[in-house]
Design an enzyme around this catalytic site. Structure first.
Site, PDB file in Angstrom:
ATOM      1  N   GLU A   1       0.716  -1.330   0.075  1.00 23.84           N
ATOM      2  CA  GLU A   1      -0.033   0.124   0.077  1.00 23.84           C
ATOM      3  C   GLU A   1       0.746   1.312  -0.028  1.00 23.84           C
ATOM      4  O   GLU A   1       0.626   2.345  -0.594  1.00 23.84           O
ATOM      5  CB  GLU A   1      -1.120  -0.001   1.358  1.00 23.84           C
ATOM      6  CG  GLU A   1      -1.914   1.177   1.010  1.00 23.84           C
ATOM      7  CD  GLU A   1      -2.509   1.347   2.491  1.00 23.84           C
ATOM      8  OE1 GLU A   1      -1.956   0.960   3.444  1.00 23.84           O
ATOM      9  OE2 GLU A   1      -3.265   2.445   2.480  1.00 23.84           O
TER      10      GLU A   1
ATOM     11  N   TYR B   1      12.763 -13.142   3.951  1.00 24.29           N
ATOM     12  CA  TYR B   1      12.456 -13.436   2.355  1.00 24.29           C
ATOM     13  C   TYR B   1      11.721 -14.430   2.274  1.00 24.29           C
ATOM     14  O   TYR B   1      12.107 -15.689   2.696  1.00 24.29           O
ATOM     15  CB  TYR B   1      13.559 -13.292   1.637  1.00 24.29           C
ATOM     16  CG  TYR B   1      13.057 -13.318   0.043  1.00 24.29           C
ATOM     17  CD1 TYR B   1      12.431 -12.287  -0.573  1.00 24.29           C
ATOM     18  CD2 TYR B   1      13.413 -14.281  -0.847  1.00 24.29           C
ATOM     19  CE1 TYR B   1      11.775 -12.348  -1.789  1.00 24.29           C
ATOM     20  CE2 TYR B   1      13.025 -14.428  -2.038  1.00 24.29           C
ATOM     21  CZ  TYR B   1      12.100 -13.167  -2.320  1.00 24.29           C
ATOM     22  OH  TYR B   1      11.675 -13.254  -3.676  1.00 24.29           O
TER      23      TYR B   1
ATOM     24  N   ASP C   1      -7.466  -9.666   9.372  1.00 23.80           N
ATOM     25  CA  ASP C   1      -7.385  -9.816   7.858  1.00 23.80           C
ATOM     26  C   ASP C   1      -6.881 -11.223   7.326  1.00 23.80           C
ATOM     27  O   ASP C   1      -5.888 -11.254   6.486  1.00 23.80           O
ATOM     28  CB  ASP C   1      -6.898  -8.673   7.322  1.00 23.80           C
ATOM     29  CG  ASP C   1      -6.765  -8.348   5.874  1.00 23.80           C
ATOM     30  OD1 ASP C   1      -7.932  -9.326   5.292  1.00 23.80           O
ATOM     31  OD2 ASP C   1      -6.444  -7.690   5.128  1.00 23.80           O
TER      32      ASP C   1
HETATM   33  P1  AMP Z   1       1.983  -6.770   1.262  1.00 26.14           P
HETATM   34  O1  AMP Z   1       2.294  -5.064   1.191  1.00 26.14           O
HETATM   35  O2  AMP Z   1       2.759  -7.390   2.677  1.00 26.14           O
HETATM   36  O3  AMP Z   1       0.747  -7.352   1.139  1.00 26.14           O
HETATM   37  O4  AMP Z   1       3.319  -7.218   0.277  1.00 26.14           O
HETATM   38  C1  AMP Z   1       2.949  -7.008  -1.136  1.00 26.14           C
HETATM   39  C2  AMP Z   1       3.340  -8.382  -2.210  1.00 26.14           C
HETATM   40  O5  AMP Z   1       4.921  -8.340  -1.773  1.00 26.14           O
HETATM   41  C3  AMP Z   1       3.063  -9.639  -1.238  1.00 26.14           C
HETATM   42  O6  AMP Z   1       1.862  -9.893  -1.969  1.00 26.14           O
HETATM   43  C4  AMP Z   1       4.255 -10.376  -1.764  1.00 26.14           C
HETATM   44  O7  AMP Z   1       3.991 -10.865  -3.258  1.00 26.14           O
HETATM   45  C5  AMP Z   1       5.263  -9.682  -1.742  1.00 26.14           C
HETATM   46  N1  AMP Z   1       6.040  -9.798  -0.353  1.00 26.14           N
HETATM   47  C6  AMP Z   1       5.646  -9.084   1.010  1.00 26.14           C
HETATM   48  N2  AMP Z   1       6.491  -9.499   1.630  1.00 26.14           N
HETATM   49  C7  AMP Z   1       7.234 -10.547   1.373  1.00 26.14           C
HETATM   50  C8  AMP Z   1       8.151 -11.396   1.921  1.00 26.14           C
HETATM   51  N3  AMP Z   1       8.675 -11.311   3.247  1.00 26.14           N
HETATM   52  N4  AMP Z   1       8.857 -12.117   1.069  1.00 26.14           N
HETATM   53  C9  AMP Z   1       8.467 -12.369  -0.195  1.00 26.14           C
HETATM   54  N5  AMP Z   1       7.509 -11.483  -0.924  1.00 26.14           N
HETATM   55  C10 AMP Z   1       6.856 -10.784  -0.127  1.00 26.14           C
END
Ligand code: AMP
Length: 983
Positions: A632, A702, A747
C-alpha cells in the site's frame, strides 16, 4: 681286399646326404665322444688292420670329418673290429650311442650273393682305466646288431641314392670309470660317418626365482629330487624343489622365492628399484613410482621420503601421498545471543591433502582495553564440544555478559602433530551482549495491614546489566490467576494497596534490563490482616451498609477497569512513570509466561514504539535486488542483508514511497512495531527498519514463494493432502501464537500468508486500522468500516466484534482456499449475497477431494456462535492428529460430509444466470440433471468430462478450474439427495 672299387660311391653319397644340418645338440645332452668334432686322426684300433679303414672327408659345410669304412663283401667269414678310444664316463651311469652310417644294399652289388651282409654289431667294454692298444674280442659285450632302416631311396628322377641312417642305443649301467665301444663287421659294405657318445642331464635353470644346478639323473627309473636356492636379493617363501627325470627333464616345480623389499622380479633375477621408485613389500610385484610429494635418491628403496613440509601420519600407507596440516578455517562468523555465541566457519581452503580434518576451538577471555587474555574458565560450555569437531559450527554458552572473548579455531588433521610450525588458526573476537537478569530469589514481607502489604527483595544474583524496573504480579490465591494485577517498581520494594482483608495472595516478581525480562520468581504467598474490630449488634447494620458500599465501589472499579482495558486492548498507562499498573480482567486473560502484544497506538510517540520493537538497520547493510510486489505504501523488493559478523541473508524490503505524510509514515512503520513484537516460526520475522535515512524501509525475512493464494493457483493439484495439512498446521500454529499474545489479526486470508522455499507458511500483513484499507478485498460495511467480507465472521461484519474467534472463522476460509488451491471463496457472488447467505446459515461446500475431517473443521470454524468455534490451540492439535494418522484423511467430504450447502433460491434454468455464484445460488435445491437442463450430457457422472466450452454454452463463466465447478455441482447433487440442512 675285394671292396675298394665300391668305396668312391660310398663316400660320394656321404658327402651328398650327410649332415644336412650343422651339429646342434640338445642342451641336456653332454657329449663324451663326437667323431665329427675331431679333425685329426681319431686313432681308433682296427682289427685285423685291413678291415675298417679311416678316411677323411668333408661335410656339407666343407668341414673335414673322419669316417671309417669297411666293404669286404666278396669274401666269406669276415670279422672286422673297430674299437674307439677309452671314454671316461664322468658322473653318468647311462650312456647313449648315436651312430650315423650308410650301408649298401647287397642287391646293388653284382655277384656278392652268399657273402654280402647288411648289418654290423655294436659292442662295449667297461674298464677303470685306458688299456691302450690291448684288444681282446671276447672281453666285449654286445649291445645290439645294427641294420639300416633303408639302404636306398629312390629319387624323383628314378636314381637310387644312398641314405644316411641314424641309430641310437643306450648303454647302461656303466659303473667303471670308462669304457670302449667296438663295431664288428661280418661282411657288410658300411661307412661309419659319425659316432657320438653322450649322457643326459637336467641343465642349470632358474624357476620361481630359485636356481637349480646341472643335475645328472640316476640310471634307475626314479626321479632325483633337487633343492633350488633363491637368487640374489630374494628369500624363500616356500622351499623350492624340482625333480630331474632320467630323460634329463625338470619336472614338478614346487615352492618359490620372492624378491626382497626394494627389489623387483625381473623373471630370473631380483633387481633393485631405480631412484624414484620403491617397493615396500617382499613379493614378485614391480617397484612403484614414489607417491606424490615424496622421493628417493637411491636404488633399492623400501619407501619414499616426504618432501619438505609434508608428512606421513602413523598408519598412513607408504603408497599414500605425503600430506600437511590444513590451512586455517575461513569466514568465521559469530552470532551472539546474550551470553552465548554460535561460531560458524567454512571448511579450510587447503585440507592438506587429507580427509580426516577436525576442528578445535580455544576460548580466551580478554580484558577490555588491554591485550591480555587468559584461558576461559571451566564454566564455559561448548556444544557439542570444544575439540575434535567434525562440523563447522559450535555453540559456546555460559559466557560472562559484557565480556570480550577471543576464539581460536584450528583445523587439524593427522599430521598436524608432526608440524607445529605449520599449524594455522582463525581468530574471532566477540563481546557478549547483555543477558536477561536471573530470577529474584529472596522476597521479604516488611509490613502487613488489612488492605496493604509492603514487600522488599534482593536484586537477582546475576543482573547482567542495569535493572530498569521490576514487574510485580499478584492475585488472590483462590482466584487462581483468572484475574491479576501487575505493578512496576524501580526499586526493590513495593507496597500493595487496596487488598482485601484476611485474604491470601500470591505474588511473583521479575526484573527487567535492556535485554528484556528475567526469569519469574517462585510464587510468594502472603495474607492480609483480619478486621481489627468486632462488629457489635447495634453497629452491624451500619457496618454491613458500609461493606456493601465498599464492595459496590470495588465492583464498579473492576468493571471500569475491564471496560478501559478492553477498549485499549488490555493496556493502560499510569501517569506515574515509575509505577505502571496493568490490569487484565477475565475477558483479556493472558497465559502466564507468554508476552502480551502492545498496541503501538498506546504510545504517545509512535516512533518510540518502532524503536522499542524494531532494530534500526544501517541502509548500507541492505542491497536491493528486484521488485517482487506492491504494497500500500510503496514497492516490495527482494534483496540481501549483511550485518557485521553475520551471514548474508535474503530479505524482503518494503519501502515507503516518496512524498508520504507523517500519518502515512507512522502507519507504515506501525506494521514493524507490531511484527517486531513477535517471534515465532510461522510469523513473518522482522529483521529491522531503516528510519534514519530515506527511503524508509521495513526489512523482513524473504519468502521465496510469495503469497499463498497465488502460489496455490500456480501449483494447482500438485500437493499431497499431507503437504496441504502441513501448511495449514503452520498457519494455525502462528495464529495460536498471535492469539496467545492477545493480537487479533482481522485480515487472515491466503493472500496474507507468505510461503518460503520449504513450503513453510507464515502469517504476515500486520497493521492497525490500515490493515483493511490496504486489502483490496475489504469493502465498506453499513457501519462504515472496511472489511474483507468473504473472510470475516458474521459478528465482526455486523458489529465489529473482532476477536481471536473471528480470526478462527477466517482461518476456516483459509482452509477452504488451501484445499481448493486458491479458489475465490463464494466465487463471484456479491458481498451482499455472501453476507445474506452466511447469515441464513449456508456455508461453502467442500472443495473437490477434500478430506471429510478437514471439511468438518471448516464447518466448526464457521459456527455462528463464536464460543462454539474451536480455539487455535485445538485446531493445531486436530491437524497434528491428522498428520500423525494420514489414513484419516482418505475419507473425502463429498462421500461422507455432513449435508450443508450453499444458498437457497428457487430457479431451474441454469442459462438464466449471469455468474457462477448466481447459478450455484439458484441450483442448490435442484437435482443435478435439472440444474444442467441446457447441457448436452445425460448423467451427472459424466460431469468431469464436460468441456469448458459446454459450460460456456450454457452461460457458466468459470473463475476457478473446471474441476472445482464439478466439485460444487457434485456437492449440490449430494445436497439435493439429502435435503438442505442449514448449520
Ligand atoms: P504486502 O504489502 O505485505 O501485502 O506485500 C505485497 C506483496 O509483496 C505480497 O503479496 C508478496 O507478493 C510480496 N511480499 C511481501 N512480503 C514479502 C516477503 N517477506 N517475502 C517475499 N515476498 C513478499
Amino acid at each position: 681286399m675285394g671292396c675298394t672299387r665300391f668305396l668312391p660311391l660310398l663316400l660320394l653319397l656321404i658327402t651328398l646326404v650327410c649332415c644336412a644340418q650343422p651339429a646342434v645338440y640338445p642342451s641336456n645332452e653332454v657329449n663324451l665322444l663326437d667323431s665329427k668334432a675331431s679333425q685329426g686322426e681319431l686313432g681308433w684300433i682296427s682289427y685285423p688292420p685291413h678291415g675298417w679303414e679311416e678316411i677323411s672327408g668333408v661335410d656339407e659345410h666343407y668341414t673335414p670329418i673322419r669316417t671309417f669304412q669297411v666293404c669286404n663283401v666278396m669274401d666269406y667269414s669276415q670279422n672286422n673290429w673297430l674299437r674307439t678310444n677309452w671314454i671316461p664316463r664322468k658322473s653318468a651311469q647311462k650312456m647313449y650311442v648315436e651312430l650315423k652310417f650308410t650301408l649298401r644294399d647287397c642287391n646293388s652289388i653284382p655277384m656278392v650273393l652268399g657273402t654280402c651282409k647288411e648289418t654290423f654289431n655294436l659292442h662295449y667294454l667297461e674298464t677303470d682305466e685306458d688299456q691302450g692298444d690291448k684288444f681282446r674280442e671276447h672281453q666285449f659285450s654286445k649291445i645290439d646288431t645294427i641294420a639300416a632302416d633303408e639302404s636306398f631311396t629312390q629319387t624323383d628322377l628314378g636314381d637310387r641314392i644312398l641314405k644316411l641312417n641314424t641309430e641310437v642305443r643306450e648303454v647302461s649301467p656303466i659303473t667303471k670309470k670308462g669304457f670302449y665301444l667296438a663295431f664288428q663287421d661280418v661282411g657288410a659294405c658300411v661307412a661309419l660317418v659319425s659316432v657320438r657318445v653322450y649322457f643326459k642331464k637336467c641343465p642349470f635353470t632358474v624357476r620361481n626365482l630359485a636356481v637349480f644346478p646341472d643335475t645328472v639323473p640316476m640310471d634307475t627309473q626314479s626321479l632325483v629330487e633337487v633343492r633350488g636356492s633363491c637368487v640374489n636379493n630374494s628369500k624363500e617363501e616356500e622351499l623350492p624343489k624340482m625333480y630331474c627325470s632320467t630323460e634329463g627333464e625338470w619336472l614338478v616345480p614346487i615352492g618359490k622365492c620372492l624378491c626382497n623389499v626394494g627389489y623387483e622380479d625381473r623373471g630370473v633375477t631380483c633387481q633393485a628399484c631405480r631412484p624414484g621408485f620403491y617397493k615396500a613389500l617382499s613379493g614378485n610385484m614391480k617397484c612403484s613410482k614414489c607417491p606424490p610429494l615424496s622421493y628417493t635418491n637411491q636404488e633399492g628403496a623400501v619407501h619414499c621420503s616426504c618432501e619438505k613440509n609434508y608428512f606421513r601420519a602413523e598408519g598412513d600407507p607408504v603408497s599414500m601421498a605425503c600430506t600437511r596440516p590444513p590451512s586455517a578455517p575461513r569466514n568465521v562468523i559469530s552470532i551472539i545471543n546474550e551470553t552465548s555465541v554460535i561460531l560458524d566457519w567454512s571448511w579450510p581452503e587447503d585440507t592438506g591433502g587429507r580427509k580426516d580434518v577436525t576442528f578445535n576451538v580455544l576460548c580466551k577471555r580478554c580484558f577490555i582495553g588491554s591485550k591480555q587474555c587468559e584461558p576461559c574458565r571451566g564454566a564455559v560450555r561448548f556444544l557439542p564440544r570444544a575439540t575434535g569437531l567434525t562440523n563447522t559450527t559450535v555453540t559456546v554458552a555460559d559466557l560472562l555478559a559484557h565480556t570480550n572473548y577471543t576464539f581460536e579455531i584450528e583445523a587439524q588433521n593427522s599430521v598436524s602433530s608432526l608440524a607445529h610450525m605449520l599449524r594455522q588458526h582463525a581468530t574471532v573476537t566477540i563481546t557478549t551482549n547483555q543477558a536477561a537478569p536471573s530470577s529474584v530469589t529472596v522476597i521479604r514481607k516488611d509490613r502487613t495491614s488489612r488492605n496493604s502489604i509492603s514487600l522488599s527483595w534482593l536484586e537477582p544474583e546475576s543482573p547482567n546489566g542495569i535493572i530498569l524496573d521490576y514487574e510485580v504480579k499478584y492475585y488472590e490465591k483462590q482466584e487462581q490467576e483468572t484475574s491479576y494485577t501487575i505493578l512496576r517498581s524501580k526499586g526493590t520494594n513495593v507496597t500493595l494497596n487496596g487488598l482485601k482483608p484476611d485474604t491470601r495472595y500470591l505474588l511473583q516478581i521479575r526484573a527487567r534490563t535492556a535485554a528484556g525480562y528475567g526469569g519469574t520468581s517462585r510464587k510468594f504467598e502472603f495474607e492480609t490482616s483480619p478486621d481489627s474490630f468486632s462488629i457489635s449488634s447495634e453497629n452491624s447494620q451500619v457496618v454491613l451498609i458500609a461493606i456493601a458500599c465498599a464492595v459496590a465501589i470495588i465492583l464498579l472499579t473492576i468493571v471500569l477497569y475491564i471496560v478501559i482495558s478492553r477498549c485499549c486492548c488490555g493496556y493502560s498507562k499510569s501517569k506515574h512513570p515509575d509505577k505502571k499498573r496493568l490490569h487484565f480482567g477475565n475477558g483479556h486473560l493472558r497465559l502466564p509466561g507468554i508476552r502480551t502484544y502492545v498496541d503501538p497506538h498506546t504510545y504517545e510517540d509512535p516512533s518510540q514504539a518502532v524503536h522499542e520493537f524494531a532494530k534500526e538497520l544501517d541502509a548500507s547493510c541492505i542491497a536491493i535486488d528486484k521488485v517482487v510486489g506492491a504494497g500500500e505504501f510503496g514497492e516490495v523488493c527482494s534483496g540481501r542483508l549483511k550485518l557485521p559478523s553475520k551471514k548474508e541473508i535474503g530479505v524482503a524490503i518494503k519501502t515507503l514511497k516518496a512524498g508520504y505524510t507523517e500519518t502515512q509514515r507512522r502507519d507504515f512503520l506501525s506494521e514493524a512495531s507490531i511484527m517486531g513484537q513477535f517471534d515465532h516460526p510461522n510469523i513473518i520475522r522482522l529483521e529491522g527498519v531503516v528510519t534514519r535515512s530515506k527511503p524508509v524501509m521495513i526489512v523482513t525475512e524473504y519468502m521465496e514463494n510469495g503469497s499463498l493464494d497465488s502460489f496455490l493457483r500456480k501449483h494447482d493439484a500438485q500437493f499431497t493432502v499431507i503437504q496441504l495439512v502441513g501448511m495449514l498446521r503452520g498457519i494455525a500454529s502462528g495464529m495460536k501464537y498471535l492469539s496467545d499474545m492477545g493480537y487479533v489479526h482481522r485480515d487472515l486470508a491466503a493472500r496474507n500468508i507468505l510461503v518460503n522455499s520449504n513450503l513453510v507458511c507464515k502469517v504476515s500483513d500486520f497493521g492497525l486500522s490500515r490493515v483493511l484499507e490496504d486489502d483490496p478485498e475489504a469493502a465498506y460495511t453499513t457501519r462504515g468500516g472496511k472489511i474483507p467480507i468473504r473472510w470475516t465472521a458474521p459478528e465482526a461484519i455486523a458489529y465489529r466484534k473482532f476477536t481471536s474467534a473471528s480470526d478462527v472463522w477466517s482461518y476456516g476460509i483459509v482452509l477452504w482456499e488451501v484445499l481448493s488451491y486458491g479458489e475465490r471463496p463464494y466465487w463471484e457472488m456479491s458481498n451482499q449475497d455472501v453476507i445474506k447467505a452466511v447469515d441464513e446459515g449456508y456455508r461453502l461446500p467442500p472443495p473437490m477431494d477434500c478430506p471429510a475431517a478437514l471439511y468438518q473443521l471448516m464447518l466448526d470454524c464457521w459456527q455462528k456462535d463464536r464460543n462454539n468455534r474451536p480455539k487455535f490451540e485445538q485446531i493445531v492439535s486436530i491437524l497434528d492428529k491428522l498428520i500423525r494418522n494420514p489414513g484419516s484423511l482418505k475419507i473425502t467430504a463429498s462421500a461422507s460430509r455432513p449435508v450443508n450447502q450453499l444458498l437457497d433460491r428457487n430457479s431451474t434454468d441454469i442459462t438464466s444466470f449471469s455468474s457462477m455464484g448466481h447459478w450455484l445460488e439458484s441450483a442448490r435445491t435442484l437435482p443435478c440433471k435439472e440444474a444442467f437442463s441446457g447441457v448436452s450430457y445425460s448423467s451427472c457422472d459424466t460431469l468431469p468430462k464436460t468441456s469448458a466450452e459446454e459450460f460456456k454454452k450454457v452461460g457458466v463463466t468459470i473463475v476457478g478450474p473446471q474441476k472445482k465447478i464439478v466439485s460444487s455441482i457434485k456437492a449440490l447433487e449430494t445436497h439435493t439427495k439429502n435435503g438442505p440442512v442449514p448449520v
